[in-house]
Design a protein around this motif. Sequence first.
Motif, PDB file in Angstrom:
ATOM      1  N   ILE A 292      40.553  44.950  46.712  1.00  0.00           N
ATOM      2  CA  ILE A 292      39.560  45.273  47.745  1.00  0.00           C
ATOM      3  C   ILE A 292      38.605  46.358  47.245  1.00  0.00           C
ATOM      4  CG2 ILE A 292      39.265  46.317  50.033  1.00  0.00           C
ATOM      5  CD1 ILE A 292      41.955  44.950  50.799  1.00  0.00           C
ATOM      6  N   TRP A 293      39.176  47.401  46.627  1.00  0.00           N
ATOM      7  CA  TRP A 293      38.336  48.480  46.079  1.00  0.00           C
ATOM      8  C   TRP A 293      37.406  47.926  45.010  1.00  0.00           C
ATOM      9  CZ3 TRP A 293      37.901  50.252  41.058  1.00  0.00           C
ATOM     10  CH2 TRP A 293      37.188  51.448  40.887  1.00  0.00           C
ATOM     11  N   HIS A 294      37.917  47.074  44.133  1.00  0.00           N
ATOM     12  CA  HIS A 294      37.147  46.514  43.025  1.00  0.00           C
ATOM     13  C   HIS A 294      35.961  45.709  43.542  1.00  0.00           C
ATOM     14  CE1 HIS A 294      36.277  43.902  39.531  1.00  0.00           C
ATOM     15  NE2 HIS A 294      36.780  44.891  38.796  1.00  0.00           N
ATOM     16  N   GLU A 295      36.177  44.953  44.594  1.00  0.00           N
ATOM     17  CA  GLU A 295      35.117  44.096  45.134  1.00  0.00           C
ATOM     18  C   GLU A 295      34.029  44.898  45.839  1.00  0.00           C
ATOM     19  OE1 GLU A 295      36.891  41.012  47.463  1.00  0.00           O
ATOM     20  OE2 GLU A 295      37.946  40.129  45.739  1.00  0.00           O
ATOM     21  N   LYS A 296      34.318  46.136  46.195  1.00  0.00           N
ATOM     22  CA  LYS A 296      33.280  46.996  46.773  1.00  0.00           C
ATOM     23  C   LYS A 296      32.240  47.390  45.725  1.00  0.00           C
ATOM     24  CE  LYS A 296      35.947  49.152  50.509  1.00  0.00           C
ATOM     25  NZ  LYS A 296      36.545  50.428  51.011  1.00  0.00           N
ATOM     26  N   TRP A 297      32.669  47.444  44.469  1.00  0.00           N
ATOM     27  CA  TRP A 297      31.787  47.921  43.403  1.00  0.00           C
ATOM     28  C   TRP A 297      31.199  46.789  42.561  1.00  0.00           C
ATOM     29  CZ3 TRP A 297      30.144  52.702  43.660  1.00  0.00           C
ATOM     30  CH2 TRP A 297      30.917  53.648  44.350  1.00  0.00           C
TER      31      TRP A 297
ATOM     32  N   ASP B 213      30.558  42.481  42.209  1.00  0.00           N
ATOM     33  CA  ASP B 213      30.509  41.195  42.891  1.00  0.00           C
ATOM     34  C   ASP B 213      31.616  40.284  42.355  1.00  0.00           C
ATOM     35  OD1 ASP B 213      29.921  38.826  44.065  1.00  0.00           O
ATOM     36  OD2 ASP B 213      27.856  38.682  43.328  1.00  0.00           O
TER      37      ASP B 213
END
Length: 307
Positions: free
Chosen positions: A202-207, A209
């Motif tokens: 989830i954190w990775h997808e915030k930064w 695409d």
Amino acid sequence: MLNYLGIEAFLTIVKTKTLTNAAEELHLSQSTISYRLKVLEQEVGKKLLIRKKGVQEIILTPFGEEFINICERWMSLQQEMEILKKRGTKLSIIIGGADSFNSYILSPLYQKLCQHNPIINIEIRSQHTDESYESVERRDIDIAFVKKERIIPNVLVEPFYEDEMVVVRLATDYRVHNELISPEELNSNHEIFMNWGPSYQIWHEKWWDPISSSRIIVDTAALVFSLMYDENQWAIVPRSIANHFIIYKKFIIQKLKYPAPPRICYKIRNKHMNKMKQECLEILEHYAKIVYSTDGEGLSFPVDSSY
């Protein structure tokens, strides 16, 4: 109670396919093998083999086929009983853990346990998380270190430590070890990606695409470092793993300006343990506090358990 000699004879017959071969393997006469098999059949009250004239290879009855699994488990229990007799009252513990935990994080703890006086007999098994939960629930192992928290009857779960997530890259003259870096500065086209769990994803997808994902995706930590050949490449890994690999002077660590969720290692054990197992776990906790209070930069050891 089943007799050892009869089960040994039966399993050897099944393995070698004939009574003659079984007799040769056990260095016994064929008549002795036949007698032991007959006694076993009388004990269980069922025929195990179908005997036909002129046919050398054995034919198992339906009961005999089902009975093989029982015999194998019985022999395994007998072997464990013999080991237990030889150990006497010595302390012993069976530990399960994910391979990355065992290889990169827990080895200093295991070394301390190996040096403990009085001696503790230690068995270490590398297992996937789900396998560890099943083993602890069945009491096949005493304690395990796993990557995720689950709710299972009779299994106690608690955080063992938290591991800071950091960026690793190839070392170059212009990069400063441990310099702070923002995720915005990292190009996902050059990432070697490993999924460290749902919260990390989830954190990775915030930064970055998720559609324009990394060109390289791996499922073991060692591959992250073996596939890194270009100075533009980068990966995010737990600091304990990064510390293990930067001893080769080829890689550097960079802290994240906006940190990713730490990776949590959970300790699991069965709720019902005898006093000797509890003593072993207390010793393990004692050494864990020593090891991780002095060793793990980026590691947080929050547990203060009493058994």
